[in-house]
Design an enzyme around this catalytic site. Structure first.
Site, PDB file in Angstrom:
ATOM      1  N   LYS A  34       0.859  -1.192   0.000  1.00 24.21           N
ATOM      2  CA  LYS A  34       0.000   0.000   0.000  1.00 24.21           C
ATOM      3  C   LYS A  34       0.886   1.229   0.000  1.00 24.21           C
ATOM      4  O   LYS A  34       2.058   1.156   0.388  1.00 24.21           O
ATOM      5  CB  LYS A  34      -0.878   0.026   1.246  1.00 24.21           C
ATOM      6  CG  LYS A  34      -2.140   0.848   1.100  1.00 24.21           C
ATOM      7  CD  LYS A  34      -3.234   0.035   0.437  1.00 24.21           C
ATOM      8  CE  LYS A  34      -4.549   0.768   0.425  1.00 24.21           C
ATOM      9  NZ  LYS A  34      -5.664  -0.171   0.212  1.00 24.21           N
TER      10      LYS A  34
HETATM   11  P1  NAD Z   1     -13.126   7.599  -2.337  1.00 24.68           P
HETATM   12  O1  NAD Z   1     -12.064   8.619  -2.325  1.00 24.68           O
HETATM   13  O2  NAD Z   1     -13.777   7.248  -3.626  1.00 24.68           O
HETATM   14  O3  NAD Z   1     -14.289   8.018  -1.301  1.00 24.68           O
HETATM   15  C1  NAD Z   1     -14.030   8.322   0.026  1.00 24.68           C
HETATM   16  C2  NAD Z   1     -15.290   8.877   0.651  1.00 24.68           C
HETATM   17  O4  NAD Z   1     -15.072   9.047   2.058  1.00 24.68           O
HETATM   18  C3  NAD Z   1     -15.701  10.246   0.121  1.00 24.68           C
HETATM   19  O5  NAD Z   1     -17.114  10.309   0.012  1.00 24.68           O
HETATM   20  C4  NAD Z   1     -15.211  11.202   1.218  1.00 24.68           C
HETATM   21  O6  NAD Z   1     -15.955  12.422   1.262  1.00 24.68           O
HETATM   22  C5  NAD Z   1     -15.453  10.348   2.448  1.00 24.68           C
HETATM   23  N1  NAD Z   1     -14.680  10.776   3.616  1.00 24.68           N
HETATM   24  C6  NAD Z   1     -13.365  11.119   3.679  1.00 24.68           C
HETATM   25  N2  NAD Z   1     -13.037  11.502   4.923  1.00 24.68           N
HETATM   26  C7  NAD Z   1     -14.148  11.361   5.667  1.00 24.68           C
HETATM   27  C8  NAD Z   1     -14.451  11.605   7.031  1.00 24.68           C
HETATM   28  N3  NAD Z   1     -13.512  12.060   7.879  1.00 24.68           N
HETATM   29  N4  NAD Z   1     -15.715  11.353   7.471  1.00 24.68           N
HETATM   30  C9  NAD Z   1     -16.661  10.914   6.618  1.00 24.68           C
HETATM   31  N5  NAD Z   1     -16.441  10.674   5.319  1.00 24.68           N
HETATM   32  C10 NAD Z   1     -15.203  10.898   4.845  1.00 24.68           C
HETATM   33  O7  NAD Z   1     -12.467   6.304  -1.649  1.00 24.68           O
HETATM   34  P2  NAD Z   1     -12.921   4.785  -1.795  1.00 24.68           P
HETATM   35  O8  NAD Z   1     -12.116   4.154  -2.876  1.00 24.68           O
HETATM   36  O9  NAD Z   1     -14.413   4.702  -1.829  1.00 24.68           O
HETATM   37  O10 NAD Z   1     -12.342   4.177  -0.440  1.00 24.68           O
HETATM   38  C11 NAD Z   1     -13.096   4.218   0.769  1.00 24.68           C
HETATM   39  C12 NAD Z   1     -12.548   3.184   1.728  1.00 24.68           C
HETATM   40  O11 NAD Z   1     -12.652   1.888   1.145  1.00 24.68           O
HETATM   41  C13 NAD Z   1     -11.072   3.343   2.105  1.00 24.68           C
HETATM   42  O12 NAD Z   1     -10.901   2.934   3.436  1.00 24.68           O
HETATM   43  C14 NAD Z   1     -10.374   2.383   1.169  1.00 24.68           C
HETATM   44  O13 NAD Z   1      -9.124   1.966   1.662  1.00 24.68           O
HETATM   45  C15 NAD Z   1     -11.376   1.252   1.160  1.00 24.68           C
HETATM   46  N6  NAD Z   1     -11.278   0.364   0.001  1.00 24.68           N
HETATM   47  C16 NAD Z   1     -11.363   0.855  -1.258  1.00 24.68           C
HETATM   48  C17 NAD Z   1     -11.306  -0.021  -2.331  1.00 24.68           C
HETATM   49  C18 NAD Z   1     -11.474   0.446  -3.744  1.00 24.68           C
HETATM   50  O14 NAD Z   1     -11.544  -0.411  -4.636  1.00 24.68           O
HETATM   51  N7  NAD Z   1     -11.586   1.730  -4.012  1.00 24.68           N
HETATM   52  C19 NAD Z   1     -11.119  -1.399  -2.109  1.00 24.68           C
HETATM   53  C20 NAD Z   1     -11.051  -1.865  -0.796  1.00 24.68           C
HETATM   54  C21 NAD Z   1     -11.139  -0.969   0.250  1.00 24.68           C
END
Ligand code: NAD
Length: 446
Positions: free
Chosen positions: A131
């Protein structure tokens, strides 16, 4: 274990490229890293993990820091700090996302990298865990600046990433467009005969640039496959169930989309800008269109009421999907949670203290390494598609995802029964056991 690629000593600074690689200082663990170590130790004790393998899995194979300059739109130079942690590659090439956020540092990258090791092992795909990302807020930069930052970061990483060595993907604040820039930059630095063979250096690309149909929705879709399995195992129907989602980005939106398709009702949603509530339900598609037109913010949406962020996790509901950052559910709010199920879309959303409180309160947690594994599984499909020169269609992707996640879910339930433990610990045991077998069978070189 591999050493840092092409690097003979622990600390090298190449002045010409502003390219710096070093092993991190040893310092006390905190935050996410403490959580992942607590989770690992609990499982390792219970399964009586081989002592040598335990030592290997407690540390990262490689820790890379790059400081690199980028020219801003106004002509000034700004220096950025990028990280890549390669935790373990016993089962295959390193795999894991890149995050653009102020909280990206060595500790956060280390925690997230080891979660990737457990996640890929649990899913039975041939990868290890990594990561990284850049420590900055991308909202403060223009699109052209983001392109230069992404391309220069890729250049600074050099051969520390590679299609058969370490394969990044999207994470918080990184997009498919950025993945396309990474692929293009990496491929441009290779000789002509290697260029076409290198497209799978990164996954989560747009379809036109070698991406996979359905990769955009795979994580959220997988969260809902896990929730469906929970409903099946507990003899419940999801229709009419109330749910809340923290984070309305790539994971949160698609999870909400597929869950509402099954008749469940989204009564609360929070993003980094604010929190919304509607007892009668929020229409997911309408909120998505609104946020898209409003700079990715849910604030100001008229189909719900505004609420205090601190009250969000106390909303009366059946299912809570944290899909934003880590350490959001802690000892400070775990007692307020009304949901019966927590489906961890985010990585590490629940800290160790909250975990114990929730288990004590009889709340079920589908752990992140199972619940959000759809993303890395679809990344694996994209990698295979590029590597084999194939084109997969959406239905094929979703059907295969369904099968692999259900398979993992059932293996976790079996381990929970065997060890009489919670689902998170069971998932860890299942994941670690596969890596333990690989080490025991292969032995340690020399
Ligand atoms: P993203 O950037 O598309 O979305 C993140 C969202 O979280 C946004 O809506 C943002 O406004 C919100 N956010 C950020 N800080 C915040 C806070 N303090 N309080 C409330 N909301 C907040 O990111 P994503 O890809 O959707 O990833 C979200 C989570 O899922 C992360 O923990 C990431 O590691 C995990 N994840 C993502 C993937 C993937 O394929 N994208 C896969 C596995 C896990």
């Amino acid at each position: 274990m591999d050493g840092i690629k092409n690097i003979q000593s622990f600390f090298i600074v190449n002045i010409m490229n502003n390219y710096e690689v070093k092993l991190a200082d040893v310092k006390p663990k905190k935050g996410l890293l403490q959580n992942v170590h607590d989770q690992f130790n609990k499982a390792a004790d219970l399964m009586d993990l081989d002592k040598g393998v335990r030592k290997i899995l407690e540390i990262n194979n490689n820790e890379i820091v790059v400081n690199f300059p980028v020219k801003m739109d106004n002509g000034e130079i700004e220096i950025f700090k990028g990280f890549r942690v390669q935790h373990n590659n016993a089962l295959g090439p390193y795999k894991g996302g890149l995050r653009y956020h102020e909280t990206v540092d060595m500790d956060a990258s280390s925690a997230l990298a080891s979660w990737m090791t457990w996640k890929t092992s649990l899913a039975r795909i041939p990868y290890g865990g990594a990561k990284g990302g850049i420590q900055f807020n991308p909202a403060n930069y223009s699109k052209t600046e983001l392109e230069r930052i992404t391309r220069r970061f890729t250049y600074a990483m050099g051969d520390n990433i590679g299609p058969e060595y370490d394969i990044p993907a999207p994470d918080v604040n990184t997009t498919e467009q950025m993945m396309a820039w990474i692929a293009d930059t990496y491929m441009s630095t290779k000789g002509p005969d290697e260029r076409a063979k290198s497209q799978h250096v990164v996954t989560g690309k747009p379809i036109g640039a070698g991406g996979l149909e359905g990769r955009d929705r795979a994580t959220g879709y997988g969260v809902v496959v896990s929730i469906k399995e929970w409903a099946l195992a507990t003899g419940q129907s999801l229709s009419g169930m109330r749910f809340i989602v923290q984070g309305f980005g790539k994971v949160g939106y698609w999870a909400a989309h597929y869950l509402s398709d099954l008749g469940a009702i989204m009564v609360g949603v929070q993003d980094q800008n604010g929190s919304l509530y509607a007892d009668e339900g929020i229409i997911v598609g309408e909120l998505f269109d609104y946020a898209k037109a409003n700079g990715n913010s849910i604030v100001g949406f008229r189909g719900a009421q505004y609420m205090e962020d601190s009250e969000f996790f106390g909303i009366d509901c059946d299912i809570c999907i944290p899909a934003a950052l880590g350490n959001q559910i802690t000892e400070l709010n775990a007692h307020d949670i009304k949901a019966r199920l927590i489906a961890e879309g985010a990585n590490g959303p629940t800290n160790t203290a909250a975990d114990s409180i929730l288990i004590e309160r009889g709340i079920t947690i589908i752990p992140d390494i199972l619940c959000n594994s759809g993303g890395v599984i679809a990344s694996y499909f994209e990698w295979l598609q590029n590597r084999n020169g194939e084109m997969w269609d959406m239905q094929m992707v979703l059907d295969k995802l369904d099968m692999l996640i259900k398979n993992s879910f059932n293996r976790v339930l079996a381990r929970a029964k065997e060890f009489e433990t919670d689902w998170r610990t069971a998932a860890y045991i299942e994941a670690i056991a596969r890596i333990e077998t690989a080490y025991v069978q292969k032995g340690i070189f020399p």
